[in-house]
Scaffold this motif. Sequence first.
Motif, PDB file in Angstrom:
ATOM      1  N   ASP A 182     -17.477  10.030   8.487  1.00 13.43           N
ATOM      2  CA  ASP A 182     -16.293  10.524   9.191  1.00 13.43           C
ATOM      3  C   ASP A 182     -16.209   9.913  10.579  1.00 13.43           C
ATOM      4  N   GLY A 183     -15.442   8.841  10.706  1.00 12.26           N
ATOM      5  CA  GLY A 183     -15.308   8.159  11.989  1.00 12.26           C
ATOM      6  C   GLY A 183     -14.458   8.896  12.993  1.00 12.26           C
ATOM      7  N   LEU A 184     -13.861  10.025  12.593  1.00  9.54           N
ATOM      8  CA  LEU A 184     -13.052  10.835  13.505  1.00  9.54           C
ATOM      9  C   LEU A 184     -13.727  12.159  13.834  1.00  9.54           C
ATOM     10  N   ALA A 185     -14.974  12.316  13.447  1.00  9.77           N
ATOM     11  CA  ALA A 185     -15.688  13.571  13.692  1.00  9.77           C
ATOM     12  C   ALA A 185     -15.854  13.826  15.187  1.00  9.77           C
ATOM     13  N   GLU A 186     -15.730  15.082  15.591  1.00 14.21           N
ATOM     14  CA  GLU A 186     -15.975  15.440  16.985  1.00 14.21           C
ATOM     15  C   GLU A 186     -17.461  15.409  17.312  1.00 14.21           C
ATOM     16  N   ASP A 187     -18.285  15.797  16.336  1.00  9.22           N
ATOM     17  CA  ASP A 187     -19.737  15.798  16.520  1.00  9.22           C
ATOM     18  C   ASP A 187     -20.308  14.693  15.639  1.00  9.22           C
ATOM     19  N   ILE A 188     -20.459  13.506  16.209  1.00 11.82           N
ATOM     20  CA  ILE A 188     -20.886  12.346  15.438  1.00 11.82           C
ATOM     21  C   ILE A 188     -22.291  12.524  14.846  1.00 11.82           C
ATOM     22  N   PRO A 189     -23.289  12.934  15.616  1.00  8.94           N
ATOM     23  CA  PRO A 189     -24.618  13.097  15.021  1.00  8.94           C
ATOM     24  C   PRO A 189     -24.629  14.092  13.859  1.00  8.94           C
ATOM     25  N   ALA A 190     -23.893  15.189  13.988  1.00  7.01           N
ATOM     26  CA  ALA A 190     -23.837  16.171  12.903  1.00  7.01           C
ATOM     27  C   ALA A 190     -23.168  15.572  11.671  1.00  7.01           C
ATOM     28  N   ALA A 191     -22.092  14.810  11.879  1.00  9.97           N
ATOM     29  CA  ALA A 191     -21.400  14.189  10.755  1.00  9.97           C
ATOM     30  C   ALA A 191     -22.308  13.203  10.025  1.00  9.97           C
ATOM     31  N   CYS A 192     -23.114  12.463  10.768  1.00  6.66           N
ATOM     32  CA  CYS A 192     -24.042  11.511  10.160  1.00  6.66           C
ATOM     33  C   CYS A 192     -25.112  12.237   9.351  1.00  6.66           C
ATOM     34  N   ALA A 193     -25.641  13.323   9.887  1.00  5.31           N
ATOM     35  CA  ALA A 193     -26.650  14.102   9.174  1.00  5.31           C
ATOM     36  C   ALA A 193     -26.053  14.699   7.901  1.00  5.31           C
ATOM     37  N   GLU A 194     -24.818  15.170   7.984  1.00  9.48           N
ATOM     38  CA  GLU A 194     -24.158  15.734   6.816  1.00  9.48           C
ATOM     39  C   GLU A 194     -23.943  14.672   5.734  1.00  9.48           C
ATOM     40  N   TYR A 195     -23.652  13.460   6.163  1.00 11.93           N
ATOM     41  CA  TYR A 195     -23.441  12.380   5.191  1.00 11.93           C
ATOM     42  C   TYR A 195     -24.746  12.049   4.471  1.00 11.93           C
ATOM     43  N   GLU A 196     -25.827  11.970   5.211  1.00 11.38           N
ATOM     44  CA  GLU A 196     -27.134  11.750   4.592  1.00 11.38           C
ATOM     45  C   GLU A 196     -27.447  12.869   3.586  1.00 11.38           C
ATOM     46  N   ALA A 197     -27.159  14.105   3.969  1.00 12.13           N
ATOM     47  CA  ALA A 197     -27.434  15.244   3.093  1.00 12.13           C
ATOM     48  C   ALA A 197     -26.576  15.182   1.835  1.00 12.13           C
ATOM     49  N   ALA A 198     -25.336  14.734   1.975  1.00 12.30           N
ATOM     50  CA  ALA A 198     -24.444  14.645   0.818  1.00 12.30           C
ATOM     51  C   ALA A 198     -24.958  13.615  -0.185  1.00 12.30           C
ATOM     52  N   ILE A 199     -25.447  12.481   0.308  1.00 12.16           N
ATOM     53  CA  ILE A 199     -26.012  11.476  -0.592  1.00 12.16           C
ATOM     54  C   ILE A 199     -27.239  12.042  -1.303  1.00 12.16           C
ATOM     55  N   ALA A 200     -28.111  12.705  -0.555  1.00 12.95           N
ATOM     56  CA  ALA A 200     -29.325  13.266  -1.140  1.00 12.95           C
ATOM     57  C   ALA A 200     -29.001  14.326  -2.180  1.00 12.95           C
ATOM     58  N   ALA A 201     -27.943  15.100  -1.945  1.00 14.06           N
ATOM     59  CA  ALA A 201     -27.588  16.192  -2.852  1.00 14.06           C
ATOM     60  C   ALA A 201     -27.167  15.680  -4.229  1.00 14.06           C
ATOM     61  N   THR A 202     -26.687  14.430  -4.301  1.00 11.82           N
ATOM     62  CA  THR A 202     -26.301  13.863  -5.595  1.00 11.82           C
ATOM     63  C   THR A 202     -27.495  13.260  -6.342  1.00 11.82           C
ATOM     64  N   GLY A 203     -28.644  13.224  -5.703  1.00 13.17           N
ATOM     65  CA  GLY A 203     -29.808  12.577  -6.293  1.00 13.17           C
ATOM     66  C   GLY A 203     -30.018  11.157  -5.822  1.00 13.17           C
ATOM     67  N   GLY A 204     -29.172  10.683  -4.889  1.00 13.99           N
ATOM     68  CA  GLY A 204     -29.326   9.344  -4.340  1.00 13.99           C
ATOM     69  C   GLY A 204     -28.472   8.318  -5.062  1.00 13.99           C
ATOM     70  N   ILE A 205     -28.322   7.169  -4.442  1.00  9.28           N
ATOM     71  CA  ILE A 205     -27.447   6.116  -4.954  1.00  9.28           C
ATOM     72  C   ILE A 205     -28.179   5.294  -6.017  1.00  9.28           C
ATOM     73  N   ASP A 206     -27.527   5.137  -7.148  1.00 10.99           N
ATOM     74  CA  ASP A 206     -28.112   4.377  -8.254  1.00 10.99           C
ATOM     75  C   ASP A 206     -27.932   2.880  -8.070  1.00 10.99           C
ATOM     76  N   LEU A 207     -26.741   2.459  -7.651  1.00  8.49           N
ATOM     77  CA  LEU A 207     -26.473   1.032  -7.469  1.00  8.49           C
ATOM     78  C   LEU A 207     -25.624   0.864  -6.217  1.00  8.49           C
ATOM     79  N   GLN A 208     -26.157   0.110  -5.276  1.00  8.52           N
ATOM     80  CA  GLN A 208     -25.492  -0.124  -3.994  1.00  8.52           C
ATOM     81  C   GLN A 208     -24.963  -1.546  -3.946  1.00  8.52           C
TER      82      GLN A 208
END
Length: 261
Positions: free
Chosen positions: A103-129
């Motif tokens: 989210d490049g428009l997030a007010e809290d950039i560090p929190a948005a980055c942490a949330e993005y990492e958590a979202a990837i982890a919640a899916t089990g991780g990326i299979d093919l990048q």
Amino acid sequence: MEVVILPDAAQIGTVAADAVEALLARKPAAVLGLATGSSPLAIYDELVARCDAGRISFRHARGFTLDEYVGLPAEHPERYRTVIDTVFVSRVDFAPGTVAGPDGLAEDIPAACAEYEAAIAATGGIDLQILGIGTDGHIGFNEPGSSLASRTRIKTLTRQTRIDNARFFGDDVDLVPTHCLTQGLGTIMAARHVVLVALGRSKAEAVHQLVEGPVSAMWPATILQHHPHVTVLLDGGAARRLQLADYYRETYLSKPSWQGI
């Protein structure tokens, strides 16, 4: 690291799409990492054609984009979330809301980055990048000097990267944002399979460092030498600086047909 040198972008797109098709066949709910830029376009076009033909489906899959400019309005045509929708996501059958980006428009950039990492982890991780590579060796927007263990965070773009991307902003480098959010090198390294595409002579030095140079934060893509499953797909221009180019060609032509990439 497997290096595959092919005649043109169309054949690169076919080989990469074969890998995605095989992944979806064995795991319909696969998680894909999606890069923007010109290098992956042939891959996306081939995947769209196969989806239209009924050979593959993304209806159970998920996707995560690599990066995003900070501060570009949601309606800006060069916002990466808009770009990936235009060139790929809207052309296939992903379910609504299953492709996410930082989210490049997030007010809290560090929190948005942490949330993005958590979202990837919640899916089990990326299979093919899917990745491209910059002329200075960056992957994602991990510019030279990036921590080799970095995670999603804000980065300042180098002048060279902004010059390279000015073509998308009317050739006006001053319109290219200075900051971005990007998956870190550690995040990219957590993907189970990395497919990196490089096209043209301008990428030759970066490719040489990636494949045959020492691992160094000065050439961030070189961290991929430590990844257990990386496929580097090149045209002749991008491969022109490789000392072992003939060996890479021979190896690819000699590999078992069942092995895939």
